[in-house]
Write a protein that holds these residues in place. Structure first.
Motif, short mmCIF file in Angstrom:
data_model
loop_
_atom_site.label_atom_id
_atom_site.label_comp_id
_atom_site.label_asym_id
_atom_site.label_seq_id
_atom_site.Cartn_x
_atom_site.Cartn_y
_atom_site.Cartn_z
N UNK A 1 -7.93 12.79 12.93
CA UNK A 1 -7.54 13.26 11.60
C UNK A 1 -6.23 12.56 11.25
N UNK A 2 -6.23 11.85 10.13
CA UNK A 2 -5.05 11.07 9.78
C UNK A 2 -4.49 11.41 8.42
N UNK A 3 -3.22 11.07 8.23
CA UNK A 3 -2.58 11.15 6.92
C UNK A 3 -1.86 9.82 6.68
N UNK A 4 -2.32 9.11 5.66
CA UNK A 4 -1.63 7.88 5.28
C UNK A 4 -0.48 8.21 4.35
N UNK A 5 0.71 7.71 4.62
CA UNK A 5 1.87 8.07 3.81
C UNK A 5 1.84 7.51 2.39
N UNK B 1 -4.01 1.00 0.88
CA UNK B 1 -5.43 0.66 0.89
C UNK B 1 -5.98 0.43 -0.51
N UNK B 2 -5.32 1.03 -1.51
CA UNK B 2 -5.76 0.92 -2.91
C UNK B 2 -4.59 0.38 -3.74
N UNK B 3 -4.39 -0.93 -3.76
CA UNK B 3 -3.20 -1.50 -4.41
C UNK B 3 -3.01 -1.00 -5.84
N UNK B 4 -1.80 -0.48 -6.10
CA UNK B 4 -1.43 0.00 -7.42
C UNK B 4 -1.88 1.40 -7.75
N UNK B 5 -2.61 2.05 -6.83
CA UNK B 5 -3.14 3.38 -7.08
C UNK B 5 -2.35 4.41 -6.27
N UNK C 1 4.03 2.10 7.73
CA UNK C 1 3.11 2.55 6.71
C UNK C 1 1.73 2.93 7.21
N UNK C 2 1.50 2.78 8.51
CA UNK C 2 0.20 3.15 9.07
C UNK C 2 0.07 4.68 9.13
N UNK C 3 -1.15 5.20 9.22
CA UNK C 3 -1.34 6.66 9.22
C UNK C 3 -0.74 7.34 10.43
N UNK C 4 -0.42 8.62 10.25
CA UNK C 4 -0.09 9.50 11.36
C UNK C 4 -1.40 10.12 11.83
N UNK C 5 -1.61 10.15 13.16
CA UNK C 5 -2.90 10.60 13.69
C UNK C 5 -2.78 11.82 14.58
#
Length: 274
Positions: free
Chosen positions: A39-43, A48-52, A96-100
């Motif tokens: 289970x991850x949370x990307x900060x 992954x979605x440039x500009x979004x 910037x990688x997810x916390x797992x």
């Protein structure tokens, strides 16, 4: 003469039908389990979605797929390391990688299904990032199926991505795993040099495409968004289009590994897809 021919043909048919099942080729997939492999949370979703949603955290899933074929068990992706399950605060991502977090180990989930690591005939990873290849060495004797381009891609420090003693088949393109079309690895480079995805044909569910990280979220797929840290944008777009073409031709479903809303709605063990 005609009677003799018919008698001989009948004898051959009877001989073949009397052969034990082990002497005949076994085909087909009958079960696919979706395992929780992190289970991850990307900060920052815009990674992954440039500009979004720049700067907005985003929960992400991480799945492994245990597939039973008539010729043996096949494991697609291995998730983040089982060692994370023992970390009270999980593993914190860097740059910037997810916390797992690891709510369940891969080994414990296999055990609940009565499957031992030695029972796995093949293990394949979509690519070598640690949230997909984190537990490859839990299966030290299992044949690893990976693209040669991925296998040869060194870590930033120059080290290899796999232990050299691990049994491996280095693929150069698509691969029909059991030779009957039911589990097919397809080359989908772009996220990494040797990224690959999986096509599984199930008797009732139908055909599904397991994306790996060829695409991270449904919205990214629909809008052809390419993460900024992918190794090749043009290859990524070509791989997305290839998946779209396969979906149209084979009426396949798209199962996206990190798309948490989709994952949350899917069956979990002991339930399975058949």
């Amino acid at each position: 003469m005609k009677l003799a021919y018919l008698a001989a043909a009948a004898g051959l048919a009877a001989l073949f039908s009397a052969q034990p099942a082990s002497a005949q080729t076994k085909t087909g997939v009958d079960r696919l389990y979706i395992l929780n492999c992190g289970d991850g949370v990307g900060p920052d979703q815009s990674r992954w979605s440039p500009g979004i949603n720049v700067g907005k955290p985003m929960p992400i899933s991480d799945n492994c797929y245990l597939i039973h074929h008539a010729q043996g068990w096949f494991l697609w992706d291995t998730g983040v390391s089982d060692a994370i399950a023992a970390m009270p605060n999980g593993e914190q991502g860097q740059n910037g990688a997810p916390n797992w977090r690891r709510p369940k180990t891969l080994i414990s989930q296999l055990d609940q299904l009565g499957v031992k690591p030695a029972d796995i005939k093949y293990v394949a990873v979509s690519h070598t990032h640690p949230d997909h290849a984190g537990n490859v060495e839990l299966f030290p004797q299992t044949m690893l199926l990976v693209q040669k381009a991925e296998y040869d891609w060194k870590l930033p420090n120059g080290a290899p991505r796999f232990k050299p003693e691990h049994p491996v088949t280095k693929l150069e393109g698509d691969h029909d795993v059991f030779g009957d079309g039911s589990i097919r690895i397809i080359s989908t480079p772009g996220h990494t040099p040797g990224h690959q995805s999986l096509i599984v044909k199930l008797p009732k569910t139908g055909t599904v495409v397991l994306t790996g990280d060829a695409v991270h979220f449904k919205d990214n797929f629909d809008n052809r968004r390419v993460p900024s840290n992918n190794t090749d944008k043009d290859q990524t777009l070509a791989s997305m289009q290839r998946i779209a073409d396969i979906m149209a031709k084979e009426h396949a479903q798209l199962w996206i590994n990190h798309d948490k809303p989709q994952t949350d709605a899917q069956k979990k063990p002991p339930e399975f897809y058949d």
